[in-house]
Design a protein around this motif. Structure first.
Motif, mmCIF file in Angstrom:
data_model
loop_
_atom_site.group_PDB
_atom_site.id
_atom_site.type_symbol
_atom_site.label_atom_id
_atom_site.label_comp_id
_atom_site.label_asym_id
_atom_site.label_seq_id
_atom_site.Cartn_x
_atom_site.Cartn_y
_atom_site.Cartn_z
ATOM 1 N N GLU A 14 48.918 38.462 42.097
ATOM 2 C CA GLU A 14 47.970 39.264 41.328
ATOM 3 C C GLU A 14 48.029 40.734 41.742
ATOM 4 O OE1 GLU A 14 44.198 37.460 41.994
ATOM 5 O OE2 GLU A 14 44.537 35.869 40.539
ATOM 6 N N PHE A 15 48.087 40.986 43.039
ATOM 7 C CA PHE A 15 48.148 42.358 43.536
ATOM 8 C C PHE A 15 49.402 43.054 43.028
ATOM 9 C CE2 PHE A 15 49.652 45.438 46.667
ATOM 10 C CZ PHE A 15 48.587 46.320 46.656
ATOM 11 N N GLN A 16 50.538 42.383 43.127
ATOM 12 C CA GLN A 16 51.796 42.986 42.690
ATOM 13 C C GLN A 16 51.788 43.241 41.186
ATOM 14 O OE1 GLN A 16 54.052 44.033 44.939
ATOM 15 N NE2 GLN A 16 54.954 45.085 43.211
ATOM 16 N N PRO A 22 49.484 47.672 35.266
ATOM 17 C CA PRO A 22 48.017 47.627 35.162
ATOM 18 C C PRO A 22 47.526 47.459 33.724
ATOM 19 C CG PRO A 22 48.751 49.822 35.752
ATOM 20 C CD PRO A 22 49.948 48.937 35.808
ATOM 21 N N ASP A 23 48.283 47.954 32.750
ATOM 22 C CA ASP A 23 47.860 47.802 31.355
ATOM 23 C C ASP A 23 47.882 46.334 30.933
ATOM 24 O OD1 ASP A 23 47.487 50.525 31.065
ATOM 25 O OD2 ASP A 23 49.554 50.851 30.429
ATOM 26 N N PHE A 28 43.619 41.035 30.280
ATOM 27 C CA PHE A 28 43.048 39.753 30.666
ATOM 28 C C PHE A 28 41.744 39.866 31.446
ATOM 29 C CE2 PHE A 28 47.551 39.104 30.050
ATOM 30 C CZ PHE A 28 47.546 38.016 29.184
ATOM 31 N N THR A 29 41.297 41.077 31.707
ATOM 32 C CA THR A 29 40.047 41.232 32.447
ATOM 33 C C THR A 29 38.901 41.345 31.465
ATOM 34 O OG1 THR A 29 40.328 43.615 32.547
ATOM 35 C CG2 THR A 29 41.135 42.342 34.426
ATOM 36 N N ARG A 34 36.593 45.723 33.977
ATOM 37 C CA ARG A 34 37.389 46.812 33.428
ATOM 38 C C ARG A 34 36.833 48.158 33.853
ATOM 39 N NH1 ARG A 34 38.542 45.845 27.274
ATOM 40 N NH2 ARG A 34 39.336 43.922 28.118
ATOM 41 N N ARG A 35 37.693 49.031 34.340
ATOM 42 C CA ARG A 35 37.293 50.393 34.700
ATOM 43 C C ARG A 35 37.538 51.299 33.513
ATOM 44 N NH1 ARG A 35 40.524 51.844 40.013
ATOM 45 N NH2 ARG A 35 42.122 51.603 38.465
ATOM 46 N N SER A 36 36.698 52.291 33.374
ATOM 47 C CA SER A 36 36.953 53.269 32.324
ATOM 48 C C SER A 36 38.177 54.085 32.729
ATOM 49 C CB SER A 36 35.733 54.170 32.124
ATOM 50 O OG SER A 36 35.507 54.942 33.265
#
Length: 91
Positions: A14-16, A22-23, A28-29, A34-36
């Motif tokens: 998951e980290f990798q 990141p997109d 899937f989050t 989700r961060r702005s």
């Protein structure tokens, strides 16, 4: 239920994936995770940019060279602040 070893492997994967794409992870989050994209830094940058453009317009209308120079310097400093903040977030 996953064993401890499997849980560590999953966490590493998951980290990798977050680092590599990141997109894709964002698809899937859910909304809470989700961060702005801009965050507070983006909002401050936008507000400051708009105010600076207004100051440049007023400075040009009034004929105040010093006001225009200060406003342009602010735009440059703001750009550097925003760019360095984006670089720190991306691994």
């Amino acid at each position: 239920m996953l064993s401890d070893a499997e849980q560590r492997q999953l966490t590493a994967i998951e980290f990798q994936l977050r680092v590599d794409d990141p997109d894709f992870v964002e698809l899937f989050t859910d909304g809470r995770q989700r961060r702005s994209r801009g965050g507070w830094r983006g909002r401050v940058a936008l507000i400051t940019f708009v105010l600076t453009v207004i100051a440049i317009g007023i400075g040009l209308a009034v004929g105040s060279v010093i006001m225009v120079v200060i406003a342009l310097t602010t735009v440059g400093a703001l750009s550097g602040w925003w760019i360095t903040g984006r670089r720190r977030r991306r691994p």
